[in-house]
Design an enzyme around this catalytic site. Structure first.
Site: not given
Ligand code: PEP
Length: 247
Positions: A95, A228-229, A97, A207, A166, A9-11, A172
């Site tokens: 999500h 994500g990251g 966010e 994470s 999640e 997930n590049w956001k 993050g």
């Molecule tokens: C996400 O955005 O779904 C996520 C899990 O982010 P991260 O891996 O950066 O915690």
């Protein structure tokens, strides 16, 4: 046997140029995806570039959201029809966010899931408790409500619908639950889903990095990871795919 599912997930990261740069590095690694499913969800505007570059590579392209109506006076929204037209195969819905910054309720999530399934998109519904909810011992209650209201009355093929658990406090932040605690929650989610729960893939997200993904994926009820990251860096995303294939 549930096939592992790895999603990036590049956001709101990577426009067209950066998508091209990322893809060049990733594809140079000649990564193999046989035996697992892999998708990347770039921002909407980078989707056409990503679809073109990843064609026939074993990596599918997803969207990070869609709207539940197909057409009309909905300024700023994106239709499932437009995503299909681009060759999008996956969509992430609900999500945290979006739930927290854009007031996406379980009811809105359900309407989006319904439309996405109708259009034969593969859906990943994100659920998870906030830190205070966890501290109050309400994590199970929260995910149960998100699932029940998010799926209320929906008929679905368990192969087309996956869940990403999640915990919001892990997204993050560099903090994660212990893989065995995540496993316990995944098993609870499977129970909540009832009969179909055996087939639905439940990913862990929050994470996930190269140094912990293996510990999560080894758990019996963890069928993949939403990243994500670490999905923004082609080296770490390639390494995660490699680790998943080795599980
Ligand atoms: C996400 O955005 O779904 C996520 C899990 O982010 P991260 O891996 O950066 O915690």
């Amino acid at each position: 046997m549930r096939k592992l599912l790895i999603g990036g997930n590049w956001k709101m990261h990577k426009g067209i140029k950066e998508t091209e740069e990322f893809s060049k590095v990733l594809l140079n690694k000649e990564i193999k995806t046989e035996g697992i499913d892999v998708f990347i969800a770039p921002p909407f505007t980078s989707i056409p570039t990503a679809v073109e570059i990843f064609k026939d590579t074993g990596i599918s392209i997803g969207a990070q959201n869609l709207f539940w109506e197909e057409e009309g006076a909905y300024t700023g929204e994106v239709s499932s029809l437009f995503l299909k037209e681009l060759g999008v195969k996956w969509v992430i819905i609900g999500h945290s966010e979006r739930r927290n910054n854009f007031f996406e309720t379980n009811e809105k999530v359900r309407k989006k899931v319904k439309k996405a399934l109708q259009k034969d998109l593969n859906v990943v519904i994100c659920i998870g408790e906030k830190e205070e909810e966890r501290e109050e011992g309400r994590a199970k209650e929260v995910v149960e409500k998100q699932l029940q209201e998010g799926l209320l009355g929906l008929e679905y093929n368990p192969e087309k619908l996956s869940i990403a658990y999640e915990p919001v406090w892990a997204i993050g932040t560099g903090r994660t639950p212990h893989p065995e605690d995540a496993q316990r929650m995944h098993s609870i989610i499977r129970e909540i889903l009832g009969k179909k729960g055996e087939e639905v893939r439940i990913m862990y997200g929050g994470s996930v990095k190269t140094n912990n993904v293996g510990d999560f994926l080894k758990q019996g009820d963890i069928d993949g990871a939403l990243i994500g990251g670490a999905s923004l860096d082609p080296d770490s995303f390639a390494e995660i795919i490699k680790i998943a294939r080795g599980i």
